[in-house]
Design a protein around this motif. Structure first.
Motif, PDB file in Angstrom:
ATOM      1  N   GLY A 177      -1.130   9.128  -4.740  1.00  0.00           N
ATOM      2  CA  GLY A 177      -0.401   8.991  -3.640  1.00  0.00           C
ATOM      3  C   GLY A 177      -1.928   8.781  -2.313  1.00  0.00           C
ATOM      4  N   ARG A 178      -2.480   9.892  -2.255  1.00  0.00           N
ATOM      5  CA  ARG A 178      -3.584  10.721  -1.124  1.00  0.00           C
ATOM      6  C   ARG A 178      -4.766   9.305  -2.394  1.00  0.00           C
ATOM      7  NH1 ARG A 178      -0.736  15.659  -1.816  1.00  0.00           N
ATOM      8  NH2 ARG A 178      -2.590  16.201  -3.612  1.00  0.00           N
ATOM      9  N   GLU A 179      -4.425   9.452  -3.024  1.00  0.00           N
ATOM     10  CA  GLU A 179      -6.201   8.318  -3.510  1.00  0.00           C
ATOM     11  C   GLU A 179      -5.801   7.590  -3.171  1.00  0.00           C
ATOM     12  OE1 GLU A 179      -5.768   9.072  -7.362  1.00  0.00           O
ATOM     13  OE2 GLU A 179      -7.418  11.776  -7.198  1.00  0.00           O
ATOM     14  N   VAL A 180      -4.643   6.882  -3.114  1.00  0.00           N
ATOM     15  CA  VAL A 180      -4.462   5.175  -2.615  1.00  0.00           C
ATOM     16  C   VAL A 180      -4.276   4.848  -1.061  1.00  0.00           C
ATOM     17  CG1 VAL A 180      -2.982   3.380  -3.030  1.00  0.00           C
ATOM     18  CG2 VAL A 180      -2.934   5.027  -5.385  1.00  0.00           C
ATOM     19  N   LEU A 181      -3.775   6.413  -0.915  1.00  0.00           N
ATOM     20  CA  LEU A 181      -3.685   5.938   0.915  1.00  0.00           C
ATOM     21  C   LEU A 181      -5.086   5.752   1.270  1.00  0.00           C
ATOM     22  CD1 LEU A 181      -1.655   5.014   3.383  1.00  0.00           C
ATOM     23  CD2 LEU A 181      -2.006   7.902   3.903  1.00  0.00           C
ATOM     24  N   THR A 182      -5.894   6.450   1.086  1.00  0.00           N
ATOM     25  CA  THR A 182      -7.010   7.065   1.389  1.00  0.00           C
ATOM     26  C   THR A 182      -8.103   5.464   1.038  1.00  0.00           C
ATOM     27  OG1 THR A 182      -6.955   9.091   1.181  1.00  0.00           O
ATOM     28  CG2 THR A 182      -9.912   7.942   0.530  1.00  0.00           C
ATOM     29  N   LEU A 183      -8.315   5.164  -0.296  1.00  0.00           N
ATOM     30  CA  LEU A 183      -8.569   3.689  -0.442  1.00  0.00           C
ATOM     31  C   LEU A 183      -8.146   2.720   0.310  1.00  0.00           C
ATOM     32  CD1 LEU A 183      -8.561   3.585  -4.542  1.00  0.00           C
ATOM     33  CD2 LEU A 183     -10.593   4.117  -2.867  1.00  0.00           C
ATOM     34  N   MET A 184      -6.662   2.408   1.286  1.00  0.00           N
ATOM     35  CA  MET A 184      -6.478   1.189   1.229  1.00  0.00           C
ATOM     36  C   MET A 184      -7.111   1.783   3.102  1.00  0.00           C
ATOM     37  SD  MET A 184      -1.760   1.462   1.171  1.00  0.00           S
ATOM     38  CE  MET A 184      -1.810   0.503   1.983  1.00  0.00           C
ATOM     39  N   ARG A 185      -6.409   2.679   3.052  1.00  0.00           N
ATOM     40  CA  ARG A 185      -7.541   3.411   4.741  1.00  0.00           C
ATOM     41  C   ARG A 185      -8.927   2.637   4.881  1.00  0.00           C
ATOM     42  NH1 ARG A 185      -7.439   7.308   9.001  1.00  0.00           N
ATOM     43  NH2 ARG A 185      -8.138   7.011  10.356  1.00  0.00           N
ATOM     44  N   THR A 186      -9.463   3.273   4.063  1.00  0.00           N
ATOM     45  CA  THR A 186     -11.354   2.714   3.880  1.00  0.00           C
ATOM     46  C   THR A 186     -11.341   1.556   3.340  1.00  0.00           C
ATOM     47  OG1 THR A 186     -11.481   4.256   2.413  1.00  0.00           O
ATOM     48  CG2 THR A 186     -13.700   3.529   2.222  1.00  0.00           C
ATOM     49  N   VAL A 187     -11.104   0.839   2.467  1.00  0.00           N
ATOM     50  CA  VAL A 187     -11.372  -1.151   2.230  1.00  0.00           C
ATOM     51  C   VAL A 187     -10.716  -1.595   4.101  1.00  0.00           C
ATOM     52  CG1 VAL A 187     -10.274  -2.646   1.336  1.00  0.00           C
ATOM     53  CG2 VAL A 187     -10.565  -0.710  -0.271  1.00  0.00           C
ATOM     54  N   SER A 188      -9.848  -1.642   4.365  1.00  0.00           N
ATOM     55  CA  SER A 188      -9.145  -2.170   5.569  1.00  0.00           C
ATOM     56  C   SER A 188      -9.810  -1.949   6.771  1.00  0.00           C
ATOM     57  CB  SER A 188      -7.893  -1.344   5.815  1.00  0.00           C
ATOM     58  OG  SER A 188      -6.607  -1.581   4.736  1.00  0.00           O
ATOM     59  N   SER A 189     -10.791  -0.681   6.334  1.00  0.00           N
ATOM     60  CA  SER A 189     -11.683  -0.203   7.800  1.00  0.00           C
ATOM     61  C   SER A 189     -12.636  -0.950   7.463  1.00  0.00           C
ATOM     62  CB  SER A 189     -11.595   1.027   7.476  1.00  0.00           C
ATOM     63  OG  SER A 189     -12.612   1.275   8.728  1.00  0.00           O
ATOM     64  N   GLU A 190     -13.675  -0.777   6.502  1.00  0.00           N
ATOM     65  CA  GLU A 190     -14.578  -2.002   6.041  1.00  0.00           C
ATOM     66  C   GLU A 190     -14.557  -2.937   6.710  1.00  0.00           C
ATOM     67  OE1 GLU A 190     -17.028  -0.507   2.644  1.00  0.00           O
ATOM     68  OE2 GLU A 190     -16.751   1.411   3.048  1.00  0.00           O
ATOM     69  N   LEU A 191     -13.471  -4.139   5.967  1.00  0.00           N
ATOM     70  CA  LEU A 191     -13.158  -5.354   5.867  1.00  0.00           C
ATOM     71  C   LEU A 191     -13.157  -5.324   7.490  1.00  0.00           C
ATOM     72  CD1 LEU A 191     -11.726  -5.909   2.274  1.00  0.00           C
ATOM     73  CD2 LEU A 191     -13.566  -5.945   2.930  1.00  0.00           C
ATOM     74  N   GLY A 192     -12.185  -4.606   8.116  1.00  0.00           N
ATOM     75  CA  GLY A 192     -11.722  -4.618   9.831  1.00  0.00           C
ATOM     76  C   GLY A 192     -10.555  -5.709   9.635  1.00  0.00           C
ATOM     77  N   ILE A 193      -9.662  -5.057   9.275  1.00  0.00           N
ATOM     78  CA  ILE A 193      -8.484  -5.829   8.856  1.00  0.00           C
ATOM     79  C   ILE A 193      -7.430  -4.620   9.737  1.00  0.00           C
ATOM     80  CG2 ILE A 193      -6.394  -5.517   6.699  1.00  0.00           C
ATOM     81  CD1 ILE A 193      -8.824  -6.289   4.961  1.00  0.00           C
ATOM     82  N   THR A 194      -6.278  -5.318  10.591  1.00  0.00           N
ATOM     83  CA  THR A 194      -5.671  -3.950  10.932  1.00  0.00           C
ATOM     84  C   THR A 194      -4.260  -3.715   9.550  1.00  0.00           C
ATOM     85  OG1 THR A 194      -5.673  -6.058  13.066  1.00  0.00           O
ATOM     86  CG2 THR A 194      -3.630  -4.365  12.586  1.00  0.00           C
ATOM     87  N   MET A 195      -3.464  -2.496   9.773  1.00  0.00           N
ATOM     88  CA  MET A 195      -2.777  -1.790   8.648  1.00  0.00           C
ATOM     89  C   MET A 195      -1.286  -1.639   9.530  1.00  0.00           C
ATOM     90  SD  MET A 195      -3.229   0.363   5.160  1.00  0.00           S
ATOM     91  CE  MET A 195      -4.243   1.118   5.703  1.00  0.00           C
ATOM     92  N   ILE A 196      -0.451  -2.062   8.763  1.00  0.00           N
ATOM     93  CA  ILE A 196       0.067  -1.178   9.991  1.00  0.00           C
ATOM     94  C   ILE A 196       1.549  -0.975   8.425  1.00  0.00           C
ATOM     95  CG2 ILE A 196       2.227  -1.881  10.578  1.00  0.00           C
ATOM     96  CD1 ILE A 196       1.050  -3.806  12.367  1.00  0.00           C
ATOM     97  N   LEU A 197       1.585   0.649   7.824  1.00  0.00           N
ATOM     98  CA  LEU A 197       2.613   1.422   7.368  1.00  0.00           C
ATOM     99  C   LEU A 197       3.470   1.570   7.594  1.00  0.00           C
ATOM    100  CD1 LEU A 197       0.691   3.265   4.868  1.00  0.00           C
ATOM    101  CD2 LEU A 197       2.397   4.093   5.884  1.00  0.00           C
ATOM    102  N   VAL A 198       3.994   2.267   7.068  1.00  0.00           N
ATOM    103  CA  VAL A 198       5.766   2.386   7.122  1.00  0.00           C
ATOM    104  C   VAL A 198       5.837   3.518   6.301  1.00  0.00           C
ATOM    105  CG1 VAL A 198       8.375   1.348   6.939  1.00  0.00           C
ATOM    106  CG2 VAL A 198       7.592   0.449   8.353  1.00  0.00           C
ATOM    107  N   THR A 199       6.178   4.390   6.815  1.00  0.00           N
ATOM    108  CA  THR A 199       6.515   5.971   5.040  1.00  0.00           C
ATOM    109  C   THR A 199       7.723   6.457   6.319  1.00  0.00           C
ATOM    110  OG1 THR A 199       5.509   7.522   4.086  1.00  0.00           O
ATOM    111  CG2 THR A 199       4.206   6.291   6.898  1.00  0.00           C
ATOM    112  N   HIS A 200       7.992   7.551   5.295  1.00  0.00           N
ATOM    113  CA  HIS A 200       9.073   7.760   6.455  1.00  0.00           C
ATOM    114  C   HIS A 200       8.576   9.845   5.823  1.00  0.00           C
ATOM    115  CE1 HIS A 200       9.730   8.369   1.380  1.00  0.00           C
ATOM    116  NE2 HIS A 200       9.959  10.053   1.872  1.00  0.00           N
ATOM    117  N   ASP A 201       7.593   9.672   5.441  1.00  0.00           N
ATOM    118  CA  ASP A 201       6.402  10.973   4.378  1.00  0.00           C
ATOM    119  C   ASP A 201       5.355  11.229   5.891  1.00  0.00           C
ATOM    120  OD1 ASP A 201       4.529  13.057   3.586  1.00  0.00           O
ATOM    121  OD2 ASP A 201       4.735  12.402   1.849  1.00  0.00           O
ATOM    122  N   LEU A 202       5.596  12.052   6.182  1.00  0.00           N
ATOM    123  CA  LEU A 202       5.233  12.542   7.416  1.00  0.00           C
ATOM    124  C   LEU A 202       3.302  12.928   6.814  1.00  0.00           C
ATOM    125  CD1 LEU A 202       7.275  15.042   9.423  1.00  0.00           C
ATOM    126  CD2 LEU A 202       6.741  12.347  10.492  1.00  0.00           C
TER     127      LEU A 202
END
Length: 228
Positions: A177-202
């Motif tokens: 999960g941490r690896e996938v989230l890091t990838l999501m953040r990295t890819v979104s940041s590099e591509l300039g994409i706005t990310m809105i994520l819902v989670t119950h996990d602090l």
């Protein structure tokens, strides 16, 4: 620059004394390229808010403004086209087509839109997500983490301006999960994409630039990072 905002957003189920206000007068804005986590207890309204922001559901009242237009002035067909072209979605359930390879699943939104794939962009995307050696595999031959990476690639295939994610690590073990989230953040940041994520996990929420906590359909706390 503001990417999307909502104004006095309401979603009510039922009426009278039995009415439930799943989202209760929420007004928020999100900046281009920002990463916001929406958190809260079960039933706090976080998934409902995400569905309203992304046009997957219609509010009882209020507005969602994207590129100076209220989403809810669009008809259903216009809204479907907008979601397909400008929004990307990643959910807890992978929702991959079992009979299609990873590559075919990734290309699906592009093909549904009758557009020619940007081969260079997609090559970079799958390399960033480290699934370039899994493209010929069917979903059943992929691990949970690999399937979710394919889902992320599919969500980003049409070069969306906003990526909406609802509990994207919910079916994954902690490390994956941490690896996938890091990838999501990295890819979104590099591509300039706005990310809105819902989670119950602090622990997941704390990786965001901004944390919004909902309680009974209202904003109880907003760290304000990335806000206007």
């Amino acid at each position: 620059m503001e990417m999307i905002r909502c104004e006095d957003l309401m979603k009510t189920y039922g009426s009278g004394t039995g009415a439930v206000h799943a989202v209760d007068g929420v007004s928020l804005s999100f900046e281009q390229g920002s990463f916001t986590a929406v958190t809260g207890k079960s039933g706090s309204g976080k998934s409902t808010l995400l569905h309203l922001l992304s046009g997957l559901d219609r509010p009882t009242s209020g507005k969602v403004i994207y590129q100076d237009n209220n989403l809810f002035q669009y008809n259903d067909n216009q809204l479907s086209v907008l979601r397909r072209r400008r929004f990307g979605f990643v959910f807890q359930a992978y929702n991959l087509v079992r009979e299609l390879t990873a590559q075919e699943n990734i290309l699906l939104p592009v093909m549904l839109d009758n557009r020619k794939p940007d081969e260079a962009y997609l090559k970079r995307l799958v390399e960033m997500l480290d699934i370039d050696d899994r493209l010929s595999h069917l979903p059943g031959a992929l691990s949970g983490g690999q399937q979710q990476r394919v889902c992320i690639a599919r969500a980003l295939a049409n070069k969306p301006s906003i990526l909406f994610a609802d509990e994207p690590t919910g079916n994954l073990d902690g490390k994956t999960g941490r690896e996938v989230l890091t990838l999501m953040r990295t890819v979104s940041s590099e591509l300039g994409i706005t990310m809105i994520l819902v989670t119950h996990d602090l622990g997941v929420a704390e990786q965001a630039d901004r944390i919004i906590r909902l309680e009974d359909g209202r904003v109880a706390e907003d760290s304000g990072k990335g806000a206007n």
